[in-house]
Design a protein around this motif. Structure first.
Motif, mmCIF file in Angstrom:
data_model
loop_
_atom_site.group_PDB
_atom_site.id
_atom_site.type_symbol
_atom_site.label_atom_id
_atom_site.label_comp_id
_atom_site.label_asym_id
_atom_site.label_seq_id
_atom_site.Cartn_x
_atom_site.Cartn_y
_atom_site.Cartn_z
ATOM 1 N N PRO A 77 -13.952 71.150 14.657
ATOM 2 C CA PRO A 77 -15.370 71.165 14.995
ATOM 3 C C PRO A 77 -15.570 71.228 16.503
ATOM 4 C CG PRO A 77 -14.961 69.592 13.248
ATOM 5 C CD PRO A 77 -13.622 70.078 13.713
ATOM 6 N N ASP A 78 -16.294 72.270 16.961
ATOM 7 C CA ASP A 78 -16.617 72.446 18.382
ATOM 8 C C ASP A 78 -15.408 72.637 19.266
ATOM 9 O OD1 ASP A 78 -19.061 69.930 17.803
ATOM 10 O OD2 ASP A 78 -19.374 72.102 17.844
ATOM 11 N N LEU A 79 -14.222 72.862 18.713
ATOM 12 C CA LEU A 79 -13.033 72.982 19.557
ATOM 13 C C LEU A 79 -12.057 73.995 18.986
ATOM 14 C CD1 LEU A 79 -11.295 71.738 21.949
ATOM 15 C CD2 LEU A 79 -10.135 70.480 20.152
ATOM 16 N N THR A 80 -11.556 74.849 19.832
ATOM 17 C CA THR A 80 -10.448 75.724 19.488
ATOM 18 C C THR A 80 -9.452 75.645 20.628
ATOM 19 O OG1 THR A 80 -11.955 77.222 18.327
ATOM 20 C CG2 THR A 80 -9.780 78.056 18.824
ATOM 21 N N VAL A 81 -8.183 75.593 20.301
ATOM 22 C CA VAL A 81 -7.137 75.476 21.318
ATOM 23 C C VAL A 81 -6.365 76.781 21.407
ATOM 24 C CG1 VAL A 81 -5.043 74.217 21.996
ATOM 25 C CG2 VAL A 81 -6.922 73.007 20.884
ATOM 26 N N ASP A 87 -18.703 74.310 23.274
ATOM 27 C CA ASP A 87 -20.064 74.730 23.652
ATOM 28 C C ASP A 87 -20.110 76.167 24.146
ATOM 29 O OD1 ASP A 87 -21.130 72.298 22.941
ATOM 30 O OD2 ASP A 87 -21.058 71.468 24.972
ATOM 31 N N GLY A 88 -19.365 77.049 23.460
ATOM 32 C CA GLY A 88 -19.491 78.467 23.732
ATOM 33 C C GLY A 88 -18.629 79.033 24.833
ATOM 34 N N SER A 89 -17.745 78.228 25.415
ATOM 35 C CA SER A 89 -16.893 78.760 26.483
ATOM 36 C C SER A 89 -15.539 78.065 26.485
ATOM 37 C CB SER A 89 -17.570 78.607 27.851
ATOM 38 O OG SER A 89 -17.771 77.233 28.157
ATOM 39 N N TRP A 90 -14.563 78.751 27.081
ATOM 40 C CA TRP A 90 -13.218 78.200 27.212
ATOM 41 C C TRP A 90 -13.106 77.383 28.503
ATOM 42 C CZ3 TRP A 90 -9.796 78.260 23.388
ATOM 43 C CH2 TRP A 90 -9.929 79.226 22.389
ATOM 44 N N ILE A 148 -14.677 64.728 26.942
ATOM 45 C CA ILE A 148 -14.955 66.135 27.203
ATOM 46 C C ILE A 148 -15.805 66.291 28.470
ATOM 47 C CG2 ILE A 148 -16.226 68.153 26.384
ATOM 48 C CD1 ILE A 148 -13.736 67.982 24.930
ATOM 49 N N GLY A 149 -15.278 67.081 29.409
ATOM 50 C CA GLY A 149 -16.007 67.399 30.633
ATOM 51 C C GLY A 149 -15.856 66.403 31.754
#
Length: 347
Positions: free
Chosen positions: A15-19, A37-40, A103-104
């Motif tokens: 969810p909300d994450l791809t590696v 959130d739409g960006s790498w 995150i962030g």
């Protein structure tokens, strides 16, 4: 008997994450990036360790992690830095299950981007052998390097006693890397560590696996790691090197093709082209892209001209060019690269 398991090249999503791993030689080695959130975004190398890399490799079905490089080893990313102070136990199913600063939240720059290296990836396959596993490590690509065999739970090297072209031929074919170009001794791709698994190999050249060849028995040897065997196969058509410079990471650019080394013409040669060379050789960031035979004139063939890389390619032959052997240049125009590293994969 060779058992092949095809591993589909898919990104593992949560969810909300791809590696993913990017800017490396294959999908199982590179800079760590996560999608949110739409960006790498990248991962800071503060506290980055092999346990963290292990989670990434498992998440991407890449097998055991072997290195967890720091300091933007595969080049600096761009955009957000999404994770910092990652502290995995090593057993998590996802990087987001590991402890982190959130995150962030970070205090890093992209010069601290974290990376992962897994040398088990070969083409689109993981190759498993009934009697053991084999791999090539510390070379410029998956089809060149020091020969290693997995036995009794650990990787070990092969002694160069009696190591010859027939043995190398079996190794290259076993890995799906085509014909053997050269069989090296004397730790040409660096000294290994740990056990020496095989000695006195005497392949006929027709065997399916290296372990089918006559040898002195697993673990029986009278060698040191200064005798570790290596091989260069033709599976990846371009084998790169930098020569005539102060170290393995600076020099005249040369490409191995059709059984011989040749140079690259400096027409349109620039820092993006040098970036691909430096990354492919494990030499870090490209600092300069000298032209006009800065490191001396080569000899023989000029293999490439009008090379135009975007900078993200995994191989120089992945870049646009006039094609292998097509040129109107002389060796006074030989291209070169100066990388930040001092000792790359060919050391």
């Amino acid at each position: 008997v060779v058992i092949l398991f095809v591993m589909l090249e898919v990104l593992v999503s949560y969810p909300d994450l791809t590696v993913r791993l990017v800017d490396g030689p294959n999908r199982c080695s590179g800079r760590v990036e996560v999608y949110q959130d739409g960006s790498w975004g990248t991962v800071c190398d503060d506290n980055w360790a092999l346990l963290d890399a292990q989670v990434v490799c498992r998440e991407l079905s890449c097998g055991p992690a072997t290195e967890a490089p720091h300091q933007a080893h595969f080049g600096e990313g761009s955009g957000s830095i999404l994770l910092d102070d990652v502290a995995c136990m090593g057993s998590e199913g996802s990087l987001l299950e590991c402890s982190s600063g959130g995150i962030g939240n970070h205090d890093c720059g992209h010069d601290e981007d974290a990376s992962v290296t897994s040398p088990l990836y070969v083409g689109n396959l993981f190759i498993y052998f009934l009697l053991g596993k084999v791999r090539l490590v510390n070379g410029p690509n998956n089809c060149s390097g020091r020969v290693e065999v997995f036995d009794s739970g650990q990787w070990g090297t092969v002694c160069d006693d009696d190591w010859d072209q027939r043995d190398a031929q079996v190794m290259c074919r076993e890995l799906g890397c085509g014909e053997a170009l050269e069989a090296f001794g004397s730790a040409r791709f660096g000294k290994g560590s740990g056990s020496i698994s095989l000695d006195d190999l005497a392949c006929s050249g027709s065997e399916v696996s290296l372990l089918q060849c006559p040898h002195s028995g697993l673990g029986n040897h009278d060698c040191g790691h200064h005798e570790d065997a290596g091989v260069t196969c033709a599976g990846e058509i371009n084998v790169l090197r930098l020569v005539n410079g102060p170290n393995n990471c600076s020099g005249r650019v040369e490409v191995f093709h059709s059984g011989q080394w040749g140079t690259v013409c400096d027409d349109d040669w620039d820092l993006l082209d040098a970036k691909v060379v430096c990354r492919a050789l494990g030499c870090g960031v490209a600092l300069e892209a000298p032209d006009q035979a800065h490191f001396g004139q080569g000899r023989g063939e000029i293999w490439l001209k009008d090379v135009q890389c975007s900078g993200n390619e995994g191989s120089l032959l992945g870049c646009s060019s006039d094609g292998l052997g097509s040129h109107n240049c002389g060796h006074s125009e030989d291209a070169a690269a100066i990388c930040e590293g001092q000792s790359g994969l060919n050391a």
